[in-house]
Design a protein around this motif. Structure first.
Motif, PDB file in Angstrom:
ATOM      1  N   GLU A  85       8.894  22.035  15.137  1.00  0.00           N
ATOM      2  CA  GLU A  85      10.016  22.376  15.941  1.00  0.00           C
ATOM      3  C   GLU A  85       9.747  21.443  17.093  1.00  0.00           C
ATOM      4  N   ASN A  86      10.908  20.958  17.527  1.00  0.00           N
ATOM      5  CA  ASN A  86      10.943  20.340  18.653  1.00  0.00           C
ATOM      6  C   ASN A  86      12.072  20.330  19.575  1.00  0.00           C
ATOM      7  N   ILE A 114      12.913  21.104  13.085  1.00  0.00           N
ATOM      8  CA  ILE A 114      14.051  21.778  13.478  1.00  0.00           C
ATOM      9  C   ILE A 114      14.243  21.515  15.015  1.00  0.00           C
ATOM     10  N   ASP A 115      15.448  21.029  15.344  1.00  0.00           N
ATOM     11  CA  ASP A 115      15.764  20.177  16.839  1.00  0.00           C
ATOM     12  C   ASP A 115      16.416  21.253  17.665  1.00  0.00           C
ATOM     13  N   PHE A 150      19.680  22.128  13.471  1.00  0.00           N
ATOM     14  CA  PHE A 150      19.414  23.418  13.952  1.00  0.00           C
ATOM     15  C   PHE A 150      19.337  24.632  13.020  1.00  0.00           C
ATOM     16  N   ASP A 151      18.366  25.620  13.453  1.00  0.00           N
ATOM     17  CA  ASP A 151      18.127  26.627  12.684  1.00  0.00           C
ATOM     18  C   ASP A 151      18.524  27.894  13.302  1.00  0.00           C
ATOM     19  N   VAL A 152      19.825  28.512  12.674  1.00  0.00           N
ATOM     20  CA  VAL A 152      20.377  29.700  13.485  1.00  0.00           C
ATOM     21  C   VAL A 152      19.322  30.736  13.247  1.00  0.00           C
ATOM     22  N   GLN A 153      19.131  31.431  14.644  1.00  0.00           N
ATOM     23  CA  GLN A 153      18.088  32.517  14.487  1.00  0.00           C
ATOM     24  C   GLN A 153      18.812  33.787  14.240  1.00  0.00           C
TER      25      GLN A 153
END
Ligand code: CU
Lengths: 240, 562
Positions: free
Chosen positions: A219-220, B457-458, B558-561
């Motif tokens: 992750e960044n 994941i950005d 992006f990884d939607v939480q």
């Protein structure tokens, strides 16, 4: 216009074009992509390997092979060390496929200083093994090759800075006519996967989870900031 | 305020229009690309893709059976047994290589198309009726043309769909394989304002999207609802917008949409024998010198003296256009990207970047029978960096021929799609802002200094929680930036109020260079899917839609939480 009418109109136009009264010419045949790329993109320039062997770029290095090509020079201190380090790691990951399934070509942009002896020292210092050639030659020839392979900048000022051209790996499967490029500055695993996609028939390309998870999860969230109520209030005022 | 560009300085188009090419497109050294052969403009009718036809329901497959690797591992996104609502419609689309005529003076070219067509069949969806589409990869493995690779992921651009149905670039399937995609055909978070309009579907396979789309893998996906209805201008519901367009049945039984015309504009290059050319060594953004509309070079379109709805899609890899009508007539813009505007906007011209859509109504009522009106591109672009600026007279892309009268029950109401949850409502909920700098670096392109990596994941936005993103570009390059999953509002362009056509919702926005500059966007990030109830979570990409830049990994995820 209805689709049927549209198709009819297209057909009529085709018929009209075919009945113009000129003697029929043989229909043109589609180009052979391998030959087109050979003629237009792969100049057969003369180069010298780090072992002092005189070679031709197309005839001796590219023809019939899968190649991974990068531009570098021994004294370069920008992207080169990282690019070379990544390729070293890829070389180790490829193991005995190096030289058999894929050939690395590292071409110097400093023909004056990068003699075969200098390049041999560079190759040895980095542990370059069989199937990896460091190459030098005439400056103008190499500039031509660099542009043909797409390692150039549209802005001539930036293009004149040779450190700008050392971050790409150009991948080619010459007999299949398949060429692309990938950054040398991504993770070495990604370069290796791209090389495998160049070697393998497409039905054998790894996809999905096998590709994603070969590199550990990371992750960044660079560029993330907490926004203040003040800032939001200002945006609200400006909202038209 | 007509467009992003100050057209008044240049003056309006007038006089004769030559079939000028887009100007020189040459690399400094490797100028071995040909110019396309001459073709006579306006001899082919504008092709209209057929409407995709539903098939009998079939049992959905879990993807492991479809996308298995030689080592037994599977796609990244694997959906288990599908729960498909009972009212779903099913479609079977085959990706096929087929001969295609771009122009009668050129030989047939073997394109890759959905059901063998370029553009592919047009989906016509109605909000509330989900679609399950099985895409089957029948592309040849050893293709002699050398443009594209027979590996696919399908992205429904602008659509609201779950992560496994979004065409995640690594969820690819190869020749002989298939993948099922579930399209809920529902507005994000059930909000009427989010009802979708013009979407498109195209290939999104990692690293080779550019050549695959250029080869033909793109089609329209039109979405309708209760007010922007399929019945269109004939709708008797008093709430209906009655925009131009209606369904008609042809004698064959085939359905056809009349007066509502999707047009995809693409630029292509041909060799001296008329065969398609693509330069896989060029990573700046590929430009062609032939303008292909719905698969035909410079076609004509016969129109009646009445209003028409045109849905323009820029399906080019890297070229921007600015479109005018040769008679100086304005366009009435009604939608941008995936959404109808709140109110129609009258413009003399509009600019459209790669992947953007602009819907306009053109009123031919006050023309004369026999009149010819040209759709003209006056924006010159000579390389993948950015458009150069307006030129006169520009290039005629399409000839309208006014040839009949027809009744016109359509209208363009003053209110199209009211926004009930807009910046005023969303901004107070914003807690996170992000800055993404799109830059050139060492021969390729990065976002905040990083190339796309499949397992990095950005950003981790939270579902249902809006964010502000500032999109910047360095080095004078223009980038059409596309965000998957969520459309967005443009808060500002270069710290100023955005131009009129950018005040609606967008899913793609041009940044960079002197014209586009920096852009601040407000992204709602939806919370729930409803057709098949589940929270919105997971991995989605955002990227430059200059596809050569995208393929050189100018992409993040992006990884939607939850
Ligand atoms: Cu870009």
């Amino acid at each position: 216009m209805t689709p049927v009418a549209t198709r009819l109109a297209g057909l009529l136009a085709l018929v009209a074009a075919g009945c113009s009264g000129r003697p029929p010419e043989p229909p043109p045949t589609p180009p052979n992509v391998v030959a087109t790329i050979r003629e237009q993109q792969l100049p057969n320039i003369e180069l010298v390997t780090h072992e002092g062997r005189r070679v031709r770029f197309y005839d001796d290095l590219v023809k019939g092979r899968v190649v991974a090509i990068n531009f570098m020079f021994a004294t370069c201190r920008n992207a080169c060390p990282e690019s070379t380090q990544h390729l070293v790691e890829v070389q180790h990951a490829l193991g005995d496929r190096m030289g058999r399934d894929v050939t690395f070509l590292s071409i110097s942009l400093d023909a004056e200083r990068d003699t075969p002896e200098v390049l041999r020292g560079y190759a040895e210092a980095h542990g370059a093994g069989p199937g990896w050639y460091f190459l030098t030659g005439k400056h103008d020839d190499i500039e031509l090759l660099r542009h043909k392979l797409g390692a150039y900048e549209l802005d001539p000022v930036i293009d004149a800075d040779r450190t700008q051209h050392t971050g790409l790996v150009i991948l080619g499967n010459e007999p299949a006519g398949r060429w692309k490029a990938i950054t040398a500055l991504g993770k070495p695993v990604r370069i290796r996967q791209a090389i495998e996609r160049t070697i393998l028939p497409v039905t054998e390309w790894p996809t999905g989870a096998a590709v994603v998870n070969e590199v550990p999860y990371e992750e960044n969230e660079r560029g993330k900031e907490v926004v203040t109520a003040d800032e939001v209030a200002k945006l609200l005022v400006r909202d038209p | 305020m007509f467009s992003r560009r100050d057209i008044l300085k240049i003056g309006l188009a007038s006089g004769a229009y030559g079939a000028l090419g887009p100007g020189p497109r040459r690399r400094v050294f490797a100028d071995n690309l040909p110019s396309s052969p001459r073709t006579t403009p306006f001899v082919v009718a504008l092709p209209i893709a057929p409407i995709a036809q539903p098939t009998a329901a079939f049992a959905t497959r879990a993807d492991p059976g479809d996308c298995v690797n030689v080592d037994g591992s599977t796609a990244f996104h694997v959906h288990g047994p599908r729960v498909v609502p009972t009212n779903s419609q099913f479609f079977l689309i085959h990706e096929q290589a087929r001969p295609h005529s771009f122009h009668p003076q050129l030989p047939a070219n073997v394109i890759w198309g959905y059901n063998g067509m370029a553009p592919g069949p047009t989906f016509i969806a109605r909000s509330g009726t989900p679609f399950l589409v099985r895409f089957v990869n029948d592309l040849p493995q050893n293709d002699p043309v050398g443009i594209g690779e027979p590996i696919s992921a399908i992205h429904r651009h602008g659509g609201f769909q779950a992560e496994e149905d979004d065409g995640y670039p690594i969820d690819t399937f190869c020749t002989g394989q298939s993948r099922d995609y579930f399209y809920p055909n529902e507005p994000a978070d059930g909000l009427v304002q989010n009802e979708e309009s013009t979407l498109w579907y195209h290939d999104h396979a990692i690293d080779i999207t550019g050549p695959n789309v250029y080869r033909g893998l793109a089609g329209f996906y039109l979405s309708f609802d209760a007010v922007d209805s399929i019945a269109g201008e004939l709708d008797t519901n008093p709430q209906a917008l009655r925009l131009p367009g209606r369904m008609v049945s042809l004698p064959s039984g085939e359905q056809f949409r009349e007066f509502d015309v999707p047009i995809v504009i693409q630029d292509k290059l041909f060799d001296r024998n008329g065969f398609l050319v693509f330069d896989t060594f060029d990573h700046n953004g590929f430009l062609g010198d032939k303008f292909v509309l719905n698969g035909a070079i410079q076609p004509f379109f016969r129109v009646a003296r009445r209003k028409y709805r045109f849905r323009f899609l820029n399906g080019s890899n890297a070229r921007f256009y600015q479109l005018f009508l040769s008679n100086g007539q304005p366009f009435v813009a009604i939608a941008t990207d995936d959404s109808l505007l709140e109110h129609p906007v009258t413009v003399k011209s509009f600019e459209i970047g790669p992947a953007e859509r602009v819907e306009v109504v053109i009123d031919f009522t006050n023309t004369t029978l026999g009149q010819e009106i040209f759709l003209v591109n006056r924006l010159q672009q000579t390389d993948g960096r950015k458009p150069d600026g307006l030129v006169s007279p520009g290039t005629q892309l399409l000839k309208f021929i006014v040839d009949r009268d027809a009744a016109d029950p359509s209208r363009v109401p003053d209110t199209l799609r009211p926004v009930t949850v807009g910046p005023q409502q969303l901004l107070p909920q914003v807690r996170v802002k992000r800055t993404f700098e799109f830059e050139r670096s060492d021969g390729a392109w990065v976002i905040n200094g990083e190339f796309f990596d499949e397992n990095r994941i950005d950003a981790k936005p939270k579902r249902g929680t809006p964010e502000i993103w500032t999109l910047k570009s360095g080095g004078g390059w223009a980038h059409p930036v596309h965000v998957h999953l969520t459309d967005f509002f443009i808060l500002s362009r270069n710290d100023s109020t955005p131009p009129v056509l950018e005040r609606g919702r967008k899913d793609t926005v041009a940044i960079g260079g002197p014209d586009f500059g920096d852009v601040k966007i407000l992204l709602p990030f939806p919370a729930n899917f409803r057709a098949v109830p589940r929270p919105v979570t997971g991995r989605f990409v955002f990227h430059c839609h200059n596809i050569e830049h995208e393929d050189m990994r100018m992409m993040g995820q992006f990884d939607v939480q939850p």
